[in-house]
Design an enzyme around this catalytic site. Structure first.
Site, mmCIF file in Angstrom:
data_model
loop_
_atom_site.group_PDB
_atom_site.id
_atom_site.type_symbol
_atom_site.label_atom_id
_atom_site.label_comp_id
_atom_site.label_asym_id
_atom_site.label_seq_id
_atom_site.Cartn_x
_atom_site.Cartn_y
_atom_site.Cartn_z
ATOM 1 N N CYS A 15 23.961 23.548 -16.657
ATOM 2 C CA CYS A 15 24.468 24.965 -17.100
ATOM 3 C C CYS A 15 23.880 25.956 -16.035
ATOM 4 O O CYS A 15 22.712 25.581 -15.234
ATOM 5 C CB CYS A 15 23.236 25.309 -18.425
ATOM 6 N N ASN A 25 26.888 13.115 -16.840
ATOM 7 C CA ASN A 25 27.580 14.346 -17.071
ATOM 8 C C ASN A 25 28.943 14.303 -16.332
ATOM 9 O O ASN A 25 29.168 13.170 -15.507
ATOM 10 C CB ASN A 25 26.954 15.588 -17.213
HETATM 11 C C1 LIG Z 1 35.501 17.617 -24.346
HETATM 12 C C2 LIG Z 1 34.164 17.336 -23.920
HETATM 13 C C3 LIG Z 1 33.157 17.960 -24.121
HETATM 14 C C4 LIG Z 1 31.761 17.732 -23.652
HETATM 15 N N1 LIG Z 1 31.016 18.443 -23.978
HETATM 16 C C5 LIG Z 1 29.638 18.133 -23.525
HETATM 17 C C6 LIG Z 1 28.191 18.964 -24.059
HETATM 18 O O1 LIG Z 1 28.290 19.866 -24.882
HETATM 19 N N2 LIG Z 1 27.139 18.522 -23.543
HETATM 20 C C7 LIG Z 1 26.950 17.454 -22.551
HETATM 21 O O2 LIG Z 1 25.905 17.255 -21.984
HETATM 22 N N3 LIG Z 1 28.091 16.737 -22.174
HETATM 23 C C8 LIG Z 1 29.287 17.125 -22.696
HETATM 24 N N4 LIG Z 1 30.440 16.195 -22.219
HETATM 25 C C9 LIG Z 1 30.234 15.039 -21.263
HETATM 26 C C10 LIG Z 1 30.255 13.833 -22.018
HETATM 27 O O3 LIG Z 1 29.005 13.746 -23.025
HETATM 28 C C11 LIG Z 1 30.044 12.709 -21.178
HETATM 29 O O4 LIG Z 1 28.917 12.714 -20.358
HETATM 30 C C12 LIG Z 1 31.171 12.518 -20.136
HETATM 31 O O5 LIG Z 1 32.339 12.599 -20.922
HETATM 32 C C13 LIG Z 1 31.447 11.305 -19.281
HETATM 33 O O6 LIG Z 1 31.387 10.239 -20.127
HETATM 34 P P1 LIG Z 1 32.711 9.470 -20.531
HETATM 35 O O7 LIG Z 1 33.637 9.257 -19.251
HETATM 36 O O8 LIG Z 1 32.292 8.328 -21.368
HETATM 37 O O9 LIG Z 1 33.670 10.299 -21.383
HETATM 38 C C14 LIG Z 1 31.691 16.491 -22.759
HETATM 39 C C15 LIG Z 1 32.740 15.729 -22.410
HETATM 40 C C16 LIG Z 1 33.940 16.226 -22.839
HETATM 41 C C17 LIG Z 1 35.168 15.294 -22.373
#
Ligand SMILES: Cc1cc2nc3c(=O)[nH]c(=O)nc-3n(C[C@H](O)[C@H](O)[C@H](O)COP(=O)(O)O)c2cc1C
Length: 231
Positions: free
Chosen positions: A129, A191
């Site tokens: 953030c 993230n």
């Molecule tokens: C639509 C969306 C919203 C997300 N919102 C958050 C969030 O509010 N807080 C956070 O720490 N990560 C957030 N993330 C990150 C995910 O938790 C994760 O770390 C990221 O998508 C990578 O993992 P993946 O490739 O398995 O999806 C978000 C990801 C997506 C796709």
């Protein structure tokens, strides 16, 4: 079969945790998944107050993933506690709350509210953030920002603290170390990766926010490398 794992001060019945932002506040998925069967549910990031997020378009598909710029839309911690926690407790979910802040004081206030709430297993700290007191640089992109926010929250809660590291740094392991030195129980990786998509017809960015975060199969090998480096 016993699949339980220990993550810092937190015992989970298995290592499957629904990622924050990908599983709403958990309750939306209760008719599809038995929430109790999951190791944990990391809920969508929460600030102190509600937020609208960015205007659409805020999601773009990519060849091996997606870019999002939701802008941390959310209902705020007080509404979460009042409206979602009773149902999450009833469903016996292991609730990990992803928390956000624009200042260290805001992070601490959100952590305090959650510490007084029954049924929260841990705090996942979204340090991606912007720090408004440091010109908007993300807390998690600076070693001192990472250390300062984790140590401040450590002082206000006994809940396990799991800072979620951003991959948008040169040496992610030094950020894991800063988090550990500040009292983190564990770290969460990773993230999304800062990304951008351009519409070649209009020659304009596809996202209203221009920049977003890449997730999905495309980033997995890089994330695995970062987990290895931190370990
Ligand atoms: C639509 C969306 C919203 C997300 N919102 C958050 C969030 O509010 N807080 C956070 O720490 N990560 C957030 N993330 C990150 C995910 O938790 C994760 O770390 C990221 O998508 C990578 O993992 P993946 O490739 O398995 O999806 C978000 C990801 C997506 C796709």
């Amino acid at each position: 079969m016993d699949l339980s794992i220990q993550v810092g001060g937190l015992r989970l019945k298995n290592p499957i945790i629904a990622a924050s932002g990908c599983f709403g506040y958990g309750v939306e998925y209760a008719s599809i998944v038995d929430l109790e069967s999951l190791g944990g549910v990391a809920v969508k990031g929460l600030f102190l107050k509600d937020r609208q997020g960015h205007p659409p378009p805020r999601i773009v598909e990519t060849p091996a993933g997606m870019i999002n710029a939701i802008g941390l839309q959310g209902i705020g911690v007080h509404r979460f506690v009042a409206e979602k926690m009773p149902e999450l407790r009833r469903l016996r979910a292991t609730v990990i709350v992803n928390i956000c802040g624009s200042t260290i004081d805001e992070y601490c206030e959100v952590a305090r509210v959650l510490s007084d709430t029954e049924g929260i297993a841990a705090i996942e700290l979204n340090i991606s953030c912007p720090n408004i007191k440091a010109g908007g640089i993300q807390f998690g992109c600076s070693l001192t920002g990472t250390h300062d926010v984790v140590s401040a929250i450590r002082k206000v809660t006994r809940l396990p603290i799991i800072p979620k590291l951003t991959p948008n740094v040169t040496d992610v392991a030094s950020f894991a170390r800063a988090a550990e030195d500040a009292g983190a129980d564990a770290v969460s990786l990773v993230n999304t990766f800062l990304a951008m998509a351009i519409d070649v017809e209009t020659r304009r960015p596809k996202l209203s926010n221009v920049l977003g975060g890449l997730s999905g199969p495309a980033i997995r090998p890089i994330a695995v490398r970062m987990v290895y480096e931190c370990r």
